[in-house]
Design an enzyme around this catalytic site. Structure first.
Site, PDB file in Angstrom:
ATOM      1  N   GLU A  46      67.099 -23.014 -49.474  1.00 19.85           N
ATOM      2  CA  GLU A  46      67.162 -23.892 -48.288  1.00 19.85           C
ATOM      3  C   GLU A  46      66.793 -23.249 -47.000  1.00 19.85           C
ATOM      4  OE1 GLU A  46      71.570 -26.453 -48.889  1.00 19.85           O
ATOM      5  OE2 GLU A  46      71.047 -25.188 -47.060  1.00 19.85           O
ATOM      6  N   TRP A  71      78.496 -34.862 -41.023  1.00 17.21           N
ATOM      7  CA  TRP A  71      77.966 -33.616 -41.273  1.00 17.21           C
ATOM      8  C   TRP A  71      77.278 -33.114 -40.322  1.00 17.21           C
ATOM      9  CZ3 TRP A  71      80.200 -32.234 -45.717  1.00 17.21           C
ATOM     10  CH2 TRP A  71      79.941 -30.956 -46.306  1.00 17.21           C
ATOM     11  N   ASP A  72      76.552 -32.028 -40.203  1.00 17.44           N
ATOM     12  CA  ASP A  72      75.797 -31.742 -39.157  1.00 17.44           C
ATOM     13  C   ASP A  72      74.439 -32.615 -39.006  1.00 17.44           C
ATOM     14  OD1 ASP A  72      74.422 -30.313 -41.014  1.00 17.44           O
ATOM     15  OD2 ASP A  72      74.657 -28.045 -40.183  1.00 17.44           O
ATOM     16  N   TRP A  73      74.218 -33.386 -39.865  1.00 19.04           N
ATOM     17  CA  TRP A  73      73.202 -34.463 -39.531  1.00 19.04           C
ATOM     18  C   TRP A  73      73.717 -36.006 -39.764  1.00 19.04           C
ATOM     19  CZ3 TRP A  73      74.018 -36.177 -44.242  1.00 19.04           C
ATOM     20  CH2 TRP A  73      74.287 -35.474 -45.459  1.00 19.04           C
ATOM     21  N   GLU A 106      76.910 -23.450 -51.066  1.00 19.20           N
ATOM     22  CA  GLU A 106      77.130 -22.639 -50.328  1.00 19.20           C
ATOM     23  C   GLU A 106      78.682 -22.137 -50.433  1.00 19.20           C
ATOM     24  OE1 GLU A 106      73.949 -23.441 -46.825  1.00 19.20           O
ATOM     25  OE2 GLU A 106      76.007 -23.933 -46.240  1.00 19.20           O
TER      26      GLU A 106
END
Length: 814
Positions: free
Chosen positions: A511, A169-171, A424
């Protein structure tokens, strides 16, 4: 009835012919169950730690390999009518064999399985094998069969019912694992067993009610009795021969209620359920701690749009939330103690809700039990995130089975107050250029607007369901319209300055977030870069967000002086993260009455990484955590722009009125007053009051050399307003006096300012990885003092403790 855990004697082996390192090919590796391939290989010393440096890349082959777990166990035949192999969780596409005979097949990490194996067992030794397909191979085959669909990352995670963030993921890292990740064992039983127990716990006025739905599995066609007891009240019901379900109701007069933290006690009551044979013998039992409380979600349109306002026991709760991701890529490393520590960090930051994000997992019993115990509300997403999900089989059936199992499993927990259909995905369908490539293919709409609300409505009508995050409440309004329902605000991080938060007055922000690097000690443990630099190889690898470093730099350029070295960059990017979220939270809370909640992205990390978290992957609190504690305080004093001027807003999320004298002073950086006003605060419980400031306070004589200081109450709640960005302020050189006093368990550092000290922060982990500090981001005017309490395994060097780069403030740069 008896149970035999099958957790011992397991080995792990790569499938024959798999492309694996030579030292692993053909080798039987000792396996820990519950566990997974990565942790077993790590324990055996066969792979490097995937969290360090860029080791993740060298381990990509693990997810593309098929693996076989095998054990031998001893069985002694008894007189049980049935013996089931019970698998609480297998990750993910698995084939099971017992003594060489097929037992069953699984294709879903998020549900349990039960197989009748009585006829396959033999007296003495038995061989059990669980063979896992490569998750990639399975998902890619489904993708090829059904046709590709858009998602946020070039990975096939929506084509397998597995923790999506395993695929990166982006983390998070891309570490696609496999394994027996939850309990496995034999369950021997006769006559009947409790297949499911589903308590619907409600409150009517002051009285409690438990409507208990019981399903039995039976092998004997005889009448059965179900008995239940809670809070001194008992009831029973007969399940006639041939029937499998029963409902009984327990009415409790004026039970002690369960409240969210900050609103009352977390009273829980033991609910015990037993199943009895015709002769009265107990066949099975089930027990849980339940809490009597009501939950209501107000979405009745008003003059501002469509609210999203949560009430518990008919008391409105302003949500002060954080998003929760899996606390480790490998779930079996997440112990109850570790969760308890993370929950403590949430509660100490004045958080009252955790949103379990849809790209992770349905959380553990420990997670929910701790939330119940501590009064932390939980919003649980169903597990769909950032992708178009196929609705064809086998996925349609798997999703329905998974959802029903999890709704039943979690029904007893009072902390669970909201189910959400996805993260999302409805927004993605609208705005992420999905519609053309989908060309009419299924993408998940049927799940979010039909399957899931129907399952929740049938199995747990006591809790609200919301189709998505974000979601406006109707398909006729854009899903991310801030005036309707829930919204996600990501333009701030992606394209805009964080002051843009003030352009939104949303109904509920589910968020919003801003990045910052992890603690220095965390970086030093995870990276071997010499020297560390914002773009050194390890730092770059542990920044997973597209353009993340450029976005960090954009934020620095807009607000802060230019960093001279890595130490400056590290402090300033952490500071900017804290500033961004504090500004957003205080702004949203100042519009209490329109906005009913904020859920910051994110509380925690799953590994050492630059991310949006308040607590890093090693469990260390970043400056953001301290800012969040302040911004989420029950009583918040904040200065906000209003109608071309400035106003003081006092927010009271406590249950009693807040009455206090407040002063607002415009002062120079040297602490000299230029203008002052006083006001009386009278803020009712659960409300906010806005007081406009006179023009002589809101307009500085010298913007680069002045600030506002607002203070209220005996505890001196303080709010500051600077008229210029830090990069433009005429800061004096930082000057202070410091003393260090040891005490049992640590040291107290007292700093007395000789000049203004902007966002003074102590980073003791730079000296001792075990060290932590009680406060951060303290701004002092000349003559003011602050005491920092440092706790560590041993005493740290006193001189270093009060020197750069351990003790920092904005105006010590240059």
């Amino acid at each position: 009835m008896s149970r035999q855990a099958l957790h011992d004697g397991w080995t792990l082996r790569a499938a024959p012919g798999a492309q694996v390192p030579a030292e692993i090919a053909g080798r039987a590796v000792p396996a820990t169950v519950p566990g997974c391939v990565h942790t077993d290989l790590l324990d055996a010393g066969l792979i490097p730690d995937p969290y360090l440096d860029d080791n993740e890349l060298a381990l990509a082959w693990i997810g593309r390999t098929a693996w076989t777990y095998r054990t031998t166990f001893t069985h002694t035949p008894g007189d049980a009518d049935r013996i089931d192999l019970v698998c609480a969780g297998l990750d993910t596409a698995a084939t099971l064999t017992l003594n060489g005979m097929p037992v069953g097949r699984t294709e879903n990490m998020h549900r349990g399985y039960r197989f009748d194996v009585r006829s396959l067992l033999r007296d003495g030794d038995n061989d059990l094998t669980v063979s896992f397909d490569s998750a990639y191979r399975y998902a890619e085959a489904q993708r090829d069969r059904l046709g590709d669909r858009p998602n946020a990352y070039p990975e096939p995670f929506q084509f397998i019912r597995k923790m999506a963030c395993n695929f990166g993921w982006d983390w998070g890292p891309t570490l696609v694992s496999a394994g027996i990740w939850q309990d496995i064992g034999l369950h021997a039983w006769s006559t009947a067993r409790l297949a499911s127990v589903r308590p619907l716990v409600t409150v009517d006025g002051r009285d409690g009610r438990v409507e208990l739905h019981v399903e039995v599995e039976r092998v004997a066609d005889v009448p059965l009795t179900v008995r239940a007891t809670v809070a001194g009240v008992s009831a029973d019901v007969v399940v006639p021969a041939g029937q499998r379900t029963a409902v009984l109701t327990l009415a409790v007069r004026e039970p002690a209620l369960w409240w969210p933290r900050g609103y009352g006690e977390q009273a829980r009551h033991l609910l015990e359920v037993t199943l009895h044979a015709p002769d009265g013998d107990t066949l099975d039992g089930w027990s849980r701690q339940v809490g009597f409380r009501s939950v209501r979600l107000d979405t009745t349109p008003d003059e501002h749009g469509t609210p999203f306002a949560l009430s518990v026991n008919d008391v409105p709760v302003f949500v002060r939330g954080v998003n929760w991701i899996p606390d480790d890529v490998f779930p079996t490393r997440i112990t109850r103690d570790r969760l308890a520590g993370r929950f403590d960090q949430a509660a100490e930051a004045n958080v009252n809700l955790l949103r379990v994000w849809g790209g992770g997992r349905y959380e553990s019993e420990d997670f929910y039990d701790l939330a119940d115990e501590r009064g932390l509300l939980v919003q649980q997403d169903f597990l769909f995130a950032c992708a178009a999900y196929p609705e064809e089989e086998p996925f349609g059936g798997e999703v329905a089975a998974e959802a029903a199992e999890q709704v039943i499993r979690l029904a007893a927990h009072p902390s669970l107050v909201l189910w959400t259909g996805n993260n999302e995905n409805i927004w993605g369908w609208h705005d992420w250029d999905w519609q053309e490539p989908l060309a009419g293919c299924t993408w998940g709409r049927g799940y979010y607007l039909d399957v899931l609300p129907r399952i929740v409505g049938e199995l747990d009508p006591t809790r609200p369901y919301w189709p998505g995050s974000p979601w406006s409440g109707t398909e006729t309004i854009h899903p991310n319209d801030p005036a309707h329902g829930t919204t996600h605000i990501w333009d701030v991080w992606n394209t805009d300055d964080y002051t843009k938060y003030r352009e939104y007055v949303p109904r509920f922000v589910a968020e919003f977030g801003y990045q910052g690097p992890p603690a220095y000690a965390t970086l030093r443990r995870a990276l071997s870069d010499e020297p560390l630099a914002p773009d050194s190889p390890g730092m770059a690898h542990h920044q997973k967000a597209t353009g993340g470093d450029a976005k960090l730099q954009r934020g620095l350029d807009a607000h802060l002086p230019a960093p001279a070295d890595f130490d400056d960059w590290h402090y300033l990017t952490q500071l900017n993260q804290a500033r961004a979220i504090q500004l957003g939270v205080e702004h949203f809370r100042s519009h209490r009455g329109v906005c009913a909640g904020t859920i910051v992205w994110q509380l925690n990390d799953c590994w050492p990484v630059t991310s949006w978290s308040a607590v890093d992957g090693d469990g260390r609190r970043k400056p953001l955590w301290y800012a969040l504690r302040h911004a989420y305080a029950d009583r918040l004093l904040t200065v906000q722009p209003r109608d071309g001027g400035l106003a003081v807003v006092a927010v009271n999320d406590g249950g009693t009125p807040w009455r206090a004298s407040a002063s607002v002073t415009r002062v120079t950086l040297a602490g000299e007053p230029r203008a002052k006003t006083t006001m009386e605060l009278d803020v009712p419980a659960y409300s906010a009051v806005t007081l406009a400031l006179p023009a002589e306070l809101a307009r500085p004589d010298e913007a680069r050399r002045e600030l506002l200081v607002a203070e209220a109450g005996e505890s001196a709640e303080r709010a500051l307003w600077f008229f210029a960005e830090d990069r433009d302020v005429d800061w004096p050189a930082a000057a202070w006096d410091a003393t260090v006093e040891p005490f049992d368990g640590g040291q107290r550092v007292r700093v007395t300012a000789r000049s203004v000290l902007r966002d003074l922060t102590l980073f003791p982990d730079r000296l001792d990885a075990s060290a932590s500090v009680d406060q951060a981001l303290v701004t002092l005017l000349p003559g003011e003092s602050a005491t920092f309490t440092v706790r560590a395994d041993g005493l740290v060097d006193e001189a270093a403790l009060v020197a750069r780069p351990v003790l920092r403030c904005v105006n010590d740069l240059g």
